[in-house]
Scaffold this motif. Structure first.
Motif, PDB file in Angstrom:
ATOM      1  N   GLY A 122       0.776  -1.232   0.000  1.00 51.44           N
ATOM      2  CA  GLY A 122       0.000   0.000   0.000  1.00 51.44           C
ATOM      3  C   GLY A 122       0.803   1.274   0.000  1.00 51.44           C
ATOM      4  N   ARG A 123       2.099   1.218  -0.344  1.00 48.47           N
ATOM      5  CA  ARG A 123       2.929   2.427  -0.368  1.00 48.47           C
ATOM      6  C   ARG A 123       3.822   2.393  -1.606  1.00 48.47           C
ATOM      7  NH1 ARG A 123       6.643   3.124   3.442  1.00 48.47           N
ATOM      8  NH2 ARG A 123       6.330   5.343   3.865  1.00 48.47           N
ATOM      9  N   CYS A 140      -6.072   7.693  -3.389  1.00 46.82           N
ATOM     10  CA  CYS A 140      -4.839   7.498  -2.632  1.00 46.82           C
ATOM     11  C   CYS A 140      -4.608   8.710  -1.741  1.00 46.82           C
ATOM     12  CB  CYS A 140      -3.640   7.272  -3.563  1.00 46.82           C
ATOM     13  SG  CYS A 140      -3.247   8.684  -4.615  1.00 46.82           S
ATOM     14  N   GLU A 225       0.010   6.570  -0.851  1.00 48.78           N
ATOM     15  CA  GLU A 225      -0.395   5.565   0.123  1.00 48.78           C
ATOM     16  C   GLU A 225      -1.818   5.111  -0.151  1.00 48.78           C
ATOM     17  OE1 GLU A 225       1.561   6.452   4.298  1.00 48.78           O
ATOM     18  OE2 GLU A 225       0.707   8.297   3.469  1.00 48.78           O
ATOM     19  N   HIS A 226      -2.062   3.862   0.176  1.00 41.79           N
ATOM     20  CA  HIS A 226      -3.402   3.290   0.024  1.00 41.79           C
ATOM     21  C   HIS A 226      -4.377   4.014   0.952  1.00 41.79           C
ATOM     22  CE1 HIS A 226      -6.282   0.195  -1.095  1.00 41.79           C
ATOM     23  NE2 HIS A 226      -6.597   0.055   0.172  1.00 41.79           N
ATOM     24  N   SER A 263      -0.704  -1.732  -5.886  1.00 38.31           N
ATOM     25  CA  SER A 263      -0.714  -1.928  -4.435  1.00 38.31           C
ATOM     26  C   SER A 263      -1.276  -0.711  -3.712  1.00 38.31           C
ATOM     27  CB  SER A 263       0.701  -2.224  -3.937  1.00 38.31           C
ATOM     28  OG  SER A 263       1.535  -1.087  -4.095  1.00 38.31           O
ATOM     29  N   VAL A 264      -1.108   0.475  -4.303  1.00 41.77           N
ATOM     30  CA  VAL A 264      -1.655   1.695  -3.713  1.00 41.77           C
ATOM     31  C   VAL A 264      -3.162   1.790  -3.966  1.00 41.77           C
ATOM     32  CG1 VAL A 264      -1.522   4.221  -3.757  1.00 41.77           C
ATOM     33  CG2 VAL A 264       0.557   2.859  -3.920  1.00 41.77           C
ATOM     34  N   GLY A 265      -3.621   1.252  -5.099  1.00 40.92           N
ATOM     35  CA  GLY A 265      -5.029   1.339  -5.458  1.00 40.92           C
ATOM     36  C   GLY A 265      -5.300   2.314  -6.571  1.00 40.92           C
TER      37      GLY A 265
END
Length: 702
Positions: A122-123, A140, A225-226, A263-265
């Motif tokens: 998530g980063r 994000c 970041e997520h 992974s962050v979205g």
């Protein structure tokens, strides 16, 4: 030949393919050398690796063999003397990045993709050279670790708190743009040392080393970041709404950049899908920001108008964010009933904005300073009431900060006359008129045109001396220079800014109504998400929340959008979207209820809720609302309008089993007070009986 290209002599130890690679650009690696990397010696691999790192530092996507910052090979070769200079096809060739100035120059080019590194679950870390753009879809949290970036007009500098950014499908995708920032006269080594120190609290040693390898002067380092919020979780809990925040790629890509962003979205999008402003819009924005920052002529009042779907709301958000980068707060007056920005639909409101707006309306619902619930998405049936409500709300403007006024997209026939009335009533200092060749044309609203046109309730400049006002209140806004001579009115002039819009239109004449309905439903869902606990606590379905019990004799009722017989009032109130209002009249003293109002009052609206049920035995309304209890103590009026509860709330809540309450196919939508084809009311509750299919919805009512 005079203009022939002379190649330098090479030693016999030079291989053929190596000479060919030397003749090409230093930042381009052709397919042939990549297929023969295994035949390179260790010194060749080291040299090749160094050049690839230089290409990545400049942001070049060398894997695609495309580079826009390198010098053509023919220009790097020595040329023979020619009689007269011949202009080069490339006006300013950029050399390979061997120094700090050269690297900064290379970063200014429009290269294909900035370096991205995944820091963990998530980063991700994003390096943006100056003037580089990164367009994405998804949501994000954005933090600028070093440098300065701009998102949707708002400037994020290093040291500022993280910002929640929502680049969703319903709007134009957002872009992170690296802007030029002031840099002290330091060596490149000192600049890297300063950046490494700032990154120490955010990144580990390996990630800092990677950042410094790809770092160049005037480069901005952004941490992605997520992001998960209660609003997002609540909206995506309903089927078919997850695509709004993130659309899956049709093909899976197995590369580091794609995996890091996933992974962050978020997902990288093409620049043409992002927000693009014309030169006229940028010039108007720059002038409005300059005028708002000056304190000579007071606070400007900016009225934005134009046809439907030309980008008025987008322009307003960008202008607000641009202003908030320079001043502390901006006032916003919402006059568009259908597509409201900070409140549920059907409202006229005044807000004081202090935080940037980096997303669609359903992600930033806020509490206004003053709000009146009109109850409908159009004012076609009651222009006079609409004007009176705007006057009532506008009277709360304190003229301490710039004011942005959003208007309706109805600018033809009576809608144009109503807009002329608003311009005379609100007296803006600047009128921003957006137009597009794809939308219906409207006349240029110059001051002379407005002075010479009659509105719905105001007269033109030539007819003012007759005082033929249809509303007496408008007479107070005119000041005569000489009453005896009955000279014409001198209107306060304004500056007209005409903007040609080139936004991406997702709406057409066929899908506009359904598209607007979806946006209004999302706004209602965004407002109801305030009932949910903060993340990471699990969601609570609406049918499981404990409602407030409101006695019949504590509040007055009024149906705003239709004339309903008193015997049918409770049918219309049950399972309806209600405005929680405060009127000046005292409703106490009535022993029985319900208390019905003969006319729709113009009063303050403190919030909204859902009348989840009516208990005829105990004479109670059951209402769920996110309005805090201290505000609910002053509520003494419930207004029911044409705004209906989204269908998803009635049909797709988690935990519902069996027959869904309030939903039926056997319903007459032509009944007075019916708000639409969905949300049909069931009559069993009014007779004091609770059938099993209704008990689920009332399980915590008592």
């Amino acid at each position: 030949m005079a203009d022939s290209v002379l190649l330098p002599r090479r030693g016999p130890w030079r291989s053929t393919w190596l000479r060919a690679r030397k003749a090409r650009s230093q930042l381009i690696l052709s397919r042939r050398p990549r297929r023969r990397l295994r035949t390179l010696r260790w010194c060749g691999r080291r040299r090749l690796r160094r050049r690839l790192l230089q290409a990545q530092a400049a942001g070049v996507d060398w894997s695609e063999g495309a580079c826009q910052v390198s010098q053509p090979a023919a220009e790097r070769r020595p040329k023979a003397a020619v009689p007269s200079p011949i202009p080069s096809p490339v006006p300013s060739p950029v050399p390979s990045p061997t120094s700090a100035e050269d690297t900064a120059t290379c970063c200014q080019a429009n290269v294909s993709f900035p370096p991205v590194r995944q820091l963990g679950p998530g980063r991700a870390l994003l390096l943006l050279p100056v003037e580089q753009c990164f367009t994405f879809s998804g949501i994000c949290r954005v933090t600028c670790l070093y440098g300065q970036v701009q998102v949707f007009g708002f400037t994020i500098s290093q040291g500022q708190p993280a910002q929640e950014v929502y680049s969703v499908y319903t709007q134009s995708f957002l872009t992170i743009h690296a802007v030029h920032y002031s840099m002290p006269e330091k060596s490149r080594k000192a600049i890297k040392r300063e950046a490494r120190t700032l990154l120490r609290s955010h990144l580990n040693l390996e990630d800092r080393r990677w950042s410094m390898k790809h770092f160049s002067p005037l480069c901005s380092i952004v941490l992605l970041e997520h992001l998960k919020t209660s609003t997002v979780n609540f909206i995506i809990s309903y089927p078919g709404l997850s695509y709004i925040f993130m659309q899956e790629s049709p093909t899976f890509q197995n590369n580091s950049e794609y995996l890091a962003l996933r992974s962050v979205g978020i997902r990288k999008e093409k620049r043409k899908k992002g927000l693009n402003f014309t030169q006229s819009a940028l010039s108007a924005l720059e002038e409005l920001v300059s005028v708002s920052c000056e304190e000579v002529d007071g606070c400007p009042v900016i009225l934005v108008c134009g046809p439907q779907d030309v980008g008025k709301s987008t322009f307003n958000r960008f202008l607000m964010n641009h202003l908030l980068s320079s001043i502390s707060c901006v006032d916003y007056l919402e006059c568009d009933l259908g597509q409201t920005e900070f409140t549920p639909p059907g409202c006229v409101s005044l807000l004081n904005i202090t935080e940037p707006v980096l997303g669609p309306p359903f992600m930033h619902q806020r509490k206004p300073q003053k709000m009146v619930y009109y109850g409908k998405t159009s004012c076609r049936s009651s222009y006079e009431n609409y004007i009176e409500i705007i006057k009532y709300v506008f009277s709360s403007y304190k003229k301490e900060s710039p004011l942005i006024i959003n208007t309706m997209g109805w600018v033809s026939e009576q809608g144009l006359l109503l807009l002329i009335d608003l311009i005379r009533l609100l007296s803006p200092s600047h009128v921003v008129q957006l137009s597009s060749p794809k939308r219906s044309c409207m006349p240029s609203l110059t001051p002379d045109y407005v002075d010479g046109m009659d509105g719905l309730y105001t007269k033109s400049k030539s007819k003012v001396r007759n005082r033929g006002f249809e509303l007496a209140e408008f007479a107070d806004m005119f000041e005569f220079a000489d009453e005896e001579k009955e000279s014409p009115v001198v209107f306060t002039g304004y500056k007209l800014m005409s903007i040609q819009s080139e936004f991406i239109f997702r709406k057409t004449s066929r899908n506009r109504a359904s598209f607007n309905k979806i946006l209004r439903d999302l706004t209602v869902l965004g407002y109801l998400s305030q009932l949910q606990p903060p993340v990471p606590k699990p969601l609570s379905p609406l049918h499981g929340l404990t409602p407030y019990q409101v006695p019949f004799n504590a509040v007055a009722l009024r149906i705003t959008h239709a004339d309903v017989a008193p015997t049918h009032i409770l049918y219309a109130v049950n399972a309806s979207w209600v405005g929680l209002c405060k009127i000046l009249d005292d409703v106490k003293g009535y022993t029985n209820g319900p208390i019905l109002l003969a006319q729709t009052p113009i009063c303050d609206c403190l919030g909204f809720g859902i009348c989840r049920g009516v208990d005829m035995e105990k004479r109670l309304y059951h209402i769920i609302t996110p309005v805090p209890p201290e505000d609910l103590r002053t509520v003494n009026c419930l207004l029911v309008g044409a705004i209906s509860i989204p269908q998803r709330i009635l049909k797709n809540q988690r935990g519902l089993e069996g027959t869904i309450p309030y939903v039926t196919a056997d319903y007459n939508i032509n009944l007075p007070g019916a708000s639409g084809k969905i949300g049909a009311r069931e009559t069993e509750t009014y007779e004091g009986r609770r059938y099993p299919k209704v008990k689920q919805f009332y399980q915590k009512a008592n």
